[in-house]
Design a protein around this motif. Structure first.
Motif, mmCIF file in Angstrom:
data_model
loop_
_atom_site.group_PDB
_atom_site.id
_atom_site.type_symbol
_atom_site.label_atom_id
_atom_site.label_comp_id
_atom_site.label_asym_id
_atom_site.label_seq_id
_atom_site.Cartn_x
_atom_site.Cartn_y
_atom_site.Cartn_z
ATOM 1 N N ALA A 1 0.831 -1.206 0.000
ATOM 2 C CA ALA A 1 0.000 0.000 0.000
ATOM 3 C C ALA A 1 0.860 1.248 0.000
ATOM 4 O O ALA A 1 1.853 1.327 0.722
ATOM 5 C CB ALA A 1 -0.915 -0.013 1.223
ATOM 6 N N PRO A 2 0.473 2.239 -0.813
ATOM 7 C CA PRO A 2 1.275 3.466 -0.871
ATOM 8 C C PRO A 2 1.265 4.218 0.457
ATOM 9 O O PRO A 2 2.226 4.915 0.772
ATOM 10 C CB PRO A 2 0.593 4.292 -1.977
ATOM 11 N N ASN A 3 0.193 4.069 1.236
ATOM 12 C CA ASN A 3 0.113 4.854 2.476
ATOM 13 C C ASN A 3 0.692 4.126 3.686
ATOM 14 O O ASN A 3 0.567 4.596 4.804
ATOM 15 C CB ASN A 3 -1.332 5.272 2.750
ATOM 16 N N ALA A 4 1.315 2.952 3.495
ATOM 17 C CA ALA A 4 1.909 2.253 4.630
ATOM 18 C C ALA A 4 3.088 3.059 5.139
ATOM 19 O O ALA A 4 4.027 3.339 4.398
ATOM 20 C CB ALA A 4 2.351 0.850 4.189
ATOM 21 N N ARG A 5 3.005 3.461 6.394
ATOM 22 C CA ARG A 5 4.091 4.278 6.966
ATOM 23 C C ARG A 5 4.133 4.038 8.462
ATOM 24 O O ARG A 5 3.119 3.647 9.076
ATOM 25 C CB ARG A 5 3.864 5.749 6.648
ATOM 26 N N ALA A 6 5.283 4.281 9.039
ATOM 27 C CA ALA A 6 5.460 4.070 10.476
ATOM 28 C C ALA A 6 4.503 4.970 11.248
ATOM 29 O O ALA A 6 4.260 6.114 10.838
ATOM 30 C CB ALA A 6 6.902 4.331 10.881
ATOM 31 N N GLY A 7 3.956 4.424 12.331
ATOM 32 C CA GLY A 7 3.053 5.201 13.170
ATOM 33 C C GLY A 7 1.590 5.013 12.843
ATOM 34 O O GLY A 7 0.724 5.279 13.663
ATOM 35 N N LEU A 8 1.318 4.508 11.631
ATOM 36 C CA LEU A 8 -0.081 4.306 11.219
ATOM 37 C C LEU A 8 -0.684 3.109 11.956
ATOM 38 O O LEU A 8 -0.006 2.115 12.205
ATOM 39 C CB LEU A 8 -0.098 4.051 9.707
ATOM 40 N N VAL A 9 -1.953 3.225 12.316
ATOM 41 C CA VAL A 9 -2.681 2.055 12.837
ATOM 42 C C VAL A 9 -3.611 1.580 11.724
ATOM 43 O O VAL A 9 -4.412 2.348 11.197
ATOM 44 C CB VAL A 9 -3.485 2.398 14.104
ATOM 45 N N ALA A 10 -3.465 0.281 11.363
ATOM 46 C CA ALA A 10 -4.233 -0.255 10.230
ATOM 47 C C ALA A 10 -4.761 -1.647 10.579
ATOM 48 O O ALA A 10 -4.253 -2.287 11.510
ATOM 49 C CB ALA A 10 -3.326 -0.334 8.999
ATOM 50 N N PRO A 11 -5.784 -2.108 9.852
ATOM 51 C CA PRO A 11 -6.319 -3.445 10.149
ATOM 52 C C PRO A 11 -5.388 -4.543 9.647
ATOM 53 O O PRO A 11 -4.922 -4.490 8.510
ATOM 54 C CB PRO A 11 -7.647 -3.483 9.398
ATOM 55 N N LEU A 12 -5.116 -5.522 10.520
ATOM 56 C CA LEU A 12 -4.290 -6.671 10.152
ATOM 57 C C LEU A 12 -5.157 -7.927 10.169
ATOM 58 O O LEU A 12 -5.713 -8.290 11.206
ATOM 59 C CB LEU A 12 -3.135 -6.823 11.160
ATOM 60 N N LEU B 1 -15.886 -3.059 3.676
ATOM 61 C CA LEU B 1 -16.460 -1.918 4.399
ATOM 62 C C LEU B 1 -16.746 -0.728 3.497
ATOM 63 O O LEU B 1 -17.518 0.135 3.856
ATOM 64 C CB LEU B 1 -15.515 -1.500 5.537
ATOM 65 N N SER B 2 -16.078 -0.671 2.349
ATOM 66 C CA SER B 2 -16.394 0.384 1.373
ATOM 67 C C SER B 2 -15.765 -0.015 0.044
ATOM 68 O O SER B 2 -15.215 -1.091 -0.095
ATOM 69 C CB SER B 2 -15.853 1.739 1.832
ATOM 70 N N ARG B 3 -15.845 0.883 -0.938
ATOM 71 C CA ARG B 3 -15.211 0.605 -2.237
ATOM 72 C C ARG B 3 -13.738 1.010 -2.228
ATOM 73 O O ARG B 3 -13.063 0.826 -3.225
ATOM 74 C CB ARG B 3 -15.877 1.405 -3.374
ATOM 75 N N ASP B 4 -13.306 1.650 -1.154
ATOM 76 C CA ASP B 4 -11.990 2.292 -1.159
ATOM 77 C C ASP B 4 -10.867 1.264 -1.141
ATOM 78 O O ASP B 4 -10.644 0.579 -0.142
ATOM 79 C CB ASP B 4 -11.886 3.227 0.056
ATOM 80 N N ARG B 5 -10.153 1.160 -2.266
ATOM 81 C CA ARG B 5 -9.011 0.260 -2.296
ATOM 82 C C ARG B 5 -7.717 1.034 -2.617
ATOM 83 O O ARG B 5 -6.769 0.470 -3.145
ATOM 84 C CB ARG B 5 -9.229 -0.909 -3.248
ATOM 85 N N SER B 6 -7.742 2.351 -2.308
ATOM 86 C CA SER B 6 -6.582 3.178 -2.653
ATOM 87 C C SER B 6 -5.394 2.874 -1.747
ATOM 88 O O SER B 6 -4.258 3.111 -2.122
ATOM 89 C CB SER B 6 -6.951 4.655 -2.548
ATOM 90 N N GLY B 7 -5.645 2.369 -0.559
ATOM 91 C CA GLY B 7 -4.550 2.061 0.351
ATOM 92 C C GLY B 7 -5.104 1.341 1.556
ATOM 93 O O GLY B 7 -6.322 1.073 1.614
ATOM 94 N N ILE B 8 -4.210 1.001 2.517
ATOM 95 C CA ILE B 8 -4.733 0.323 3.707
ATOM 96 C C ILE B 8 -5.550 1.323 4.517
ATOM 97 O O ILE B 8 -5.337 2.540 4.465
ATOM 98 C CB ILE B 8 -3.603 -0.308 4.555
ATOM 99 N N MET B 9 -6.495 0.775 5.245
ATOM 100 C CA MET B 9 -7.434 1.599 6.001
ATOM 101 C C MET B 9 -6.680 2.254 7.161
ATOM 102 O O MET B 9 -5.864 1.615 7.814
ATOM 103 C CB MET B 9 -8.514 0.659 6.536
ATOM 104 N N GLU B 10 -6.953 3.517 7.384
ATOM 105 C CA GLU B 10 -6.265 4.219 8.468
ATOM 106 C C GLU B 10 -7.199 4.338 9.652
ATOM 107 O O GLU B 10 -8.258 4.946 9.565
ATOM 108 C CB GLU B 10 -5.785 5.587 7.978
ATOM 109 N N LEU B 11 -6.806 3.715 10.771
ATOM 110 C CA LEU B 11 -7.681 3.674 11.943
ATOM 111 C C LEU B 11 -7.230 4.694 12.968
ATOM 112 O O LEU B 11 -6.054 5.056 13.032
ATOM 113 C CB LEU B 11 -7.648 2.273 12.571
#
Lengths: 806, 338
Positions: A82-93, A128-138
């Motif tokens: 995912a382009p938005n994968a970055r340190a500090g992000l909380v995402a679903p695993l 959960l939605s159509r959004d597949r632009s990147g990993i979900m940001e929680l």
């Protein structure tokens, strides 16, 4: 039919009820819930994880290797693109073992030699939605399940709708039953449209040329739409119930079909010649290309087509045409919502072998009164999701206006019919809740039946609604008074029961095989061309396979196939019988003869080996003994004889025809080598013996009980006789000759030895007989008996050229 | 003198006892008996010697001799009995060897279950009738209120023999045939083969049903429940619960599927009942008035109920079978288990 509880909640309040409770309510009202599941159950296995370290994966231009931390669950390494994968992000695993919507099972993977312990997910991947632009940001802390964080669930019901309930093929219909069952109001949709376009009549016309097949045709127009994907909420609802989102305009028609039960069709107005739709019939043979790209030749006698000014553009109620389908460039839409006659649609659909969501609903019967509402609802959705301008008004052709049926209804008669004690007020309440208008006083009421319930036409139908909606489970259980006269079972049942009991006692096991066999049985058995079992074959028109192609005229082939099964499983002793009908054709469209037949097969050992006596293979006398025993059981005098008429599958050296007072009863004997080979049978375990008897003939003669016979009180007097005879003289002839004589009191004759060895002249055999003389009224003297014996000897000598052997 | 004789008597007893005990066979024992007890045996000799004793010594020696005879005789008898026992032991049967049995055949589980079902209904007052397996469209569908071109016909995928003839898809045609021939009260059950164009682990193209039909004055839906409750109790176990669930069959109105409480978990929910606690065993309902129209009954005067159950289904539940195709393979490893 699939429905979600959320969608149902648009129409009836279910917020305080558990999905299981709702499912049980529907099941117990005749809408059987076959499956109930949370479409988002996988969220319980997906956890929030904090990306602690994110580094590019060597030799990859977009993959990253992420070290993630999921609270108490520990730390994991996950490869992610995912382009938005970055340190500090909380995402679903999604951890190994999770099954995501669409069926993807997450596992532990090796990506370019790096271990990946799960998958970081986009909102689309989680459903959960159509959004597949990147990993979900929680925004939640790490280590919680997505179920806890989102608190989302989406319960899906899979309901088996019986053919009488087309109304329940819609969310609205299901909600209506729930509102009646729960005594809660039904919220009917009331679309509010803003029509900004010109009068619809200036844009399009509709003509119905086949009013018997098309009772109503409603149309609206919307211009200037922009075709694109549907919004998430709409696409999600379609996905949840198993439909693939296509485009905003097409999805709107599908959405309304599911919601209201009315199939709709959207035409590209630019492709509709003369901007005119005509409902007309087409005969068999016309060709048409449906929007799935298939060219089809119409095979039903009468087919309803929707045509434009020049050509057909739709197979009415089944599928639209390729020539007018919605394309990305479509701007103006002509929307159809019609009522087509159920039988018309069914005949065309069946003839073409083409069943669609639309035809499925039309052939069961749609609501003729909902067309306008459905078209309004869909055109409103299109305006909302695709923009454009709605033309004012709607076209509504209804050459056959709906006339609601009325039936009288008596609560007292209803209770008497059901054996219940429901209060009339309660009955009226639930009937009104499902849309019946009721008036009248006391016990004589009149119901006006709703347009969406074609299954309700009579008072008894209304009683069923009462039973169904007022707690089926509370029905009392009572026993009716049985009749005084009871009849014996039919003779065929009794015959089968007796034969079954006897043959089981004799060591044969009962087999039941399919009534259909392969037509090649005739060749395998070696039947000549003119044989009746060939000539009177009854084929099945649409068999499941060639193996089940015809109805059997004989049981023997079935038993031989059964022997093959047991030979391959290593059975040492196969002793089987079958009691069943055989079928002989009486010509086309005439019911065939169904003859009860009794057949048996025995091969291998006569009995399992024992430590006292060694095992022996079965022989002709075993199978004959079985048939003789049956003769005695059924009180039939059987005779056995060799014959030229033996069926061709027997070895003539070891086979006989069986006759009785009613004529030819059947045959028995050893299967010949040719037939054994044809059926793939081995004879290494010994020969194969069969019998087949015509049970129908036994029944024609009637099942006669054996009369009681008194026995003599005077002593018997026995004499043994060894007769030297020509080998060709059958033993039965000798016995018959003895029995036919009434001059002397011969009570019994038995054969106790047969010798045909070297000690005798060639062509001779020695038959040892025991004759028992006994008089019913006195003691016979030795002199008398000697006299009888001498006369018998003389008679047999002259009759058969026999001699006494000393 | 006498003490000498008494001593000899004692010696004789001792050696007789020894000889008897040591005799290996009946012959040896007999020789020993003759030696001691025979007319010219040692005891006889001693008795003779008794006569030569002085008178006053005779009683003592005499009673000693009598006691000796008794002891020797008893010892001989014991030895003889022991020998006999020994000889007998060789002829004792090993009763643990298997006995001589006639091989037995086995009734097919379907015909056994059919008979069991029909017997229960016979006790409740039903008579048994049978009908043809090749049926007309009229009896199989039309007279049972399946109109031509109706989707209800899709519920039963049919094997056809010709345009008008088919393999009956249920035993229900006999409802019509029975009512055509008889006036109410009608109480019949119809066992028989039925056919559908369907084949997998739970569907066989040929299977068996038992149909039931009751038509009389004043028959109610509650009567249907009562009769089926009585049946379930007799067929499964006395406390078997049943549940009626609304359903649809063209020839009954109202229609109901009937479930029994799961035979494995008794309603708690398990794999067999897919967690519901209930197992579907039959379809039923009140005879639809449309059917009476085909047989000339007046629906205002009579009412009735009908039901139909799959015999294989009942047998599978009763014996824990899970593949319907096994019923028709004629594999003796299957057939001989019932």
């Amino acid at each position: 039919m699939k429905a979600t509880i959320k969608w149902l909640e648009d129409f009836v309040d279910l917020s305080d009820l558990s999905p299981q409770f709702i499912a049980d309510k529907l099941t117990m009202a005749g809408l059987e819930v076959e499956a109930l599941f949370d479409r988002l159950a996988h969220l319980a296995q997906v956890v929030s994880a904090r990306l602690e370290k994110v580094e590019p994966l060597p030799q990859s231009n977009h993959l990253k290797i992420c070290q993630v931390e999921a609270g108490n669950l520990g730390r994991f390494q996950v490869v992610c693109g995912a382009p938005n994968a970055r340190a500090g992000l909380v995402a679903p695993l999604a951890r190994p073992g999770t099954v995501l919507p669409g069926g993807l099972t997450i596992g532990v993977a090796e990506v370019r030699g790096r271990r990946s312990e799960g998958m970081l997910c986009s909102a689309a991947e989680l459903g959960l939605s159509r959004d597949r632009s990147g990993i979900m940001e929680l925004t939640a802390p790490a280590g919680l399940s997505l179920k806890e964080i989102t608190n989302l669930e989406d319960w899906v019901l899979e309901i088996g709708i019986t053919p009488n309930r087309p109304d329940a093929l819609s969310i609205l219909g299901l909600a209506r039953d729930l509102s009646a069952l729960l005594d809660r109001p039904l919220r009917r949709p009331t679309p509010a449209l803003t029509a900004t376009g010109p009068e619809v009549n200036t844009l399009a016309q509709v003509t119905i040329e086949a009013p018997d097949h098309c009772h109503r045709f409603v149309a609206r127009v919307i211009t200037g739409v922009k075709i694109g994907p549907s919004p998430d909420w709409l696409a999600d609802r379609l996905t949840a119930v198993g439909l693939r989102p296509i485009s905003n305009v097409v999805d709107a028609t599908n959405y309304v079909m599911l919601e209201l039960g009315q199939p709709l069709h959207a035409y590209d107005l630019a492709e509709v010649a003369d901007h005119r739709l005509i409902a007309q019939t087409y005969p068999r043979g016309a060709r048409f290309t449906t929007l799935d790209g298939q060219e089809r030749e119409l095979t039903a006698e009468t087919n309803l087509m929707i045509c434009d000014g020049r050509k057909p553009v739709g197979l009415a109620g089944i599928m639209g045409g390729l020539n007018s389908e919605i394309k990305e460039t479509t701007r103006d839409i002509l929307l159809e919502g019609a009522f087509f006659q159920a039988t018309t649609i069914r005949r065309t659909s069946r003839a073409l072998g083409l069943s669609t969501d639309a035809s499925y609903r039309f052939e069961r019967g749609c609501d003729p009164e909902i067309c306008a509402l459905a078209v309004d609802r869909a055109i409103g959705l299109m305006a909302e999701t695709a923009g454009g301008s709605i033309a004012a008004g709607r076209i509504d052709c209804r050459p056959r206006p709906f006339q609601p049926a009325r039936v009288s209804f008596s609560p007292a008669r209803c209770n008497a019919y059901l054996g219940t004690d429901h209060q009339p007020e309660k009955m009226i309440k639930v009937l009104r809740a499902i849309g019946l208008s009721i008036d009248g006083q006391g016990d004589e009421l009149t119901c006006v039946l709703p347009s969406w319930r074609p299954d309700l036409t009579r008072e008894v139908d209304v009683r069923e609604e009462v039973a169904r909606l007022l707690d089926f489970a509370s029905l009392p259980a009572t026993l009716p008074r049985p009749p005084v006269v009871r009849h014996d079972p039919p003779p065929a049942w009794t015959l089968r029961a007796r034969v079954r009991e006897r043959l089981c006692a004799l060591g044969l096991s009962e087999s039941i095989t399919y009534s259909f066999i392969n037509r090649n049985f005739a060749d395998k058995l070696g039947l000549p061309e003119d044989n009746i079992w060939r000539q009177r074959i009854l084929p099945i028109v649409n068999p499941l396979s060639e193996e089940q192609g015809i109805l059997r005229p004989l049981l023997a082939p079935s038993l031989l196939n059964a022997l093959r099964v047991n030979q391959s499983s290593g059975s040492e002793r196969t002793a089987l019988f079958e009691l069943g009908a055989v079928f002989l054709s009486n010509g086309l469209d005439r019911q065939p003869e169904e003859r009860l037949t009794l057949a048996g097969l025995w091969s291998g050992l006569s009995a399992p080996g024992h430590w006292i006596e060694p095992a022996r293979t079965v022989d002709f006398w075993d199978i004959k003994g079985i048939v003789e025993d049956l003769g005695e059981t059924l009180n039939l005098a059987l005779t056995f004889g060799p014959s030229e008429d033996l069926p061709p599958w027997y070895d003539p050296a070891e086979a006989a025809l069986v006759d009785f007072s009613g004529g030819r009863l059947g045959h028995l004997g050893r299967l010949n080598r040719r037939a054994a080979k044809a059926f793939g049978l081995k004879e290494t375990a010994g020969p194969i013996y069969l019998f087949e008897l015509d049970g129908q003939k036994i029944l024609e003669g009637g099942l006669q009980p054996r009369p009681f016979a008194a026995w003599s009180k005077f002593p018997p007097n026995e004499r043994d006789m060894a007769l030297l005879l020509d080998k060709s003289v059958p033993a039965a002839q000798v016995i018959d000759r003895l029995r036919a004589e009434t001059q002397y009191p011969l009570a019994q004759v038995s054969i106790f030895d047969l010798y045909q060895g070297d000690q005798l002249p060639a062509g001779q055999k020695s038959l040892a007989l025991r004759l028992t003389f006994q008089s019913p009224d006195r003691t016979l003297t030795d002199e008398e008996v000697n006299g009888y014996f001498a006369r018998i000897t003389a008679d047999l000598t002259s009759c058969f050229g026999a001699a006494l052997r000393s | 003198m006498s003490s000498g004789l008494i001593e000899r008597i004692r010696e004789a007893v001792d050696s007789a006892l020894q000889a008897f005990q040591a005799a290996p066979s009946a012959g040896a024992l007999e020789a020993a008996r003759i030696e001691f007890l025979g007319a010219k045996g040692r005891l006889a000799e001693l008795m003779k010697a008794l006569g030569a004793l002085p008178k006053e010594e005779r009683p003592e020696a005499g009673s000693a001799a009598n006691a000796a005879r008794q002891a020797i005789t008893a010892a001989h008898q014991a030895a003889a009995a022991a020998l006999e026992r020994q000889a007998g032991a060789a002829d004792l049967l090993d009763v643990t060897l298997p006995g001589r049995r006639q091989p037995r055949g086995h009734q097919h589980v379907v015909s056994r279950t059919a008979a069991e079902i029909c017997d229960i209904f016979a006790r409740l007052g039903f008579s048994l009738v049978e009908g043809p397996e090749v049926e007309t469209d009229f009896y199989n569908f039309e007279a049972l209120n399946f109109p031509p071109d109706h989707p209800a016909r899709d519920m039963q995928d049919t094997l056809f023999v010709s345009r008008e003839l088919l393999l009956r898809t249920h035993t229900s045609p006999m409802q019509v045939r029975t009512m055509e021939k008889t006036q109410p009260p009608v109480w019949v059950v119809v066992p028989g083969k039925t056919y559908r164009r369907d084949s997998d682990i739970s569907h066989s193209p040929m299977f068996h049903q038992v149909e039931g039909l009751v038509v009389d004055q004043g028959i109610t839906f509650a009567d249907l429940k009562g009769v089926l409750t009585a049946f379930a109790a007799a067929m499964f176990s006395p406390d078997t619960q049943i549940r009626l669930r609304p359903s649809f069959f063209p020839f009954t109105e109202p229609s109901a599927e009937v479930d029994i409480a799961c035979v494995l978990c008794h309603g708690a929910g398990c794999r067999l009942c897919k967690g519901t606690g209930w197992l579907e065993i039959l379809g039923s309902g009140m005879v639809d008035p449309a059917v009476y129209g085909f047989v000339g009954y007046d629906p205002d005067k009579v009412s009735g109920f009908a039901f139909g159950m799959g015999i294989e289904r009942v047998a599978m539940l009763k014996y824990g079978l899970d593949d319907i195709r096994m019923f028709y393979e004629s594999d003796l490893r299957f057939l001989t288990q019932f």
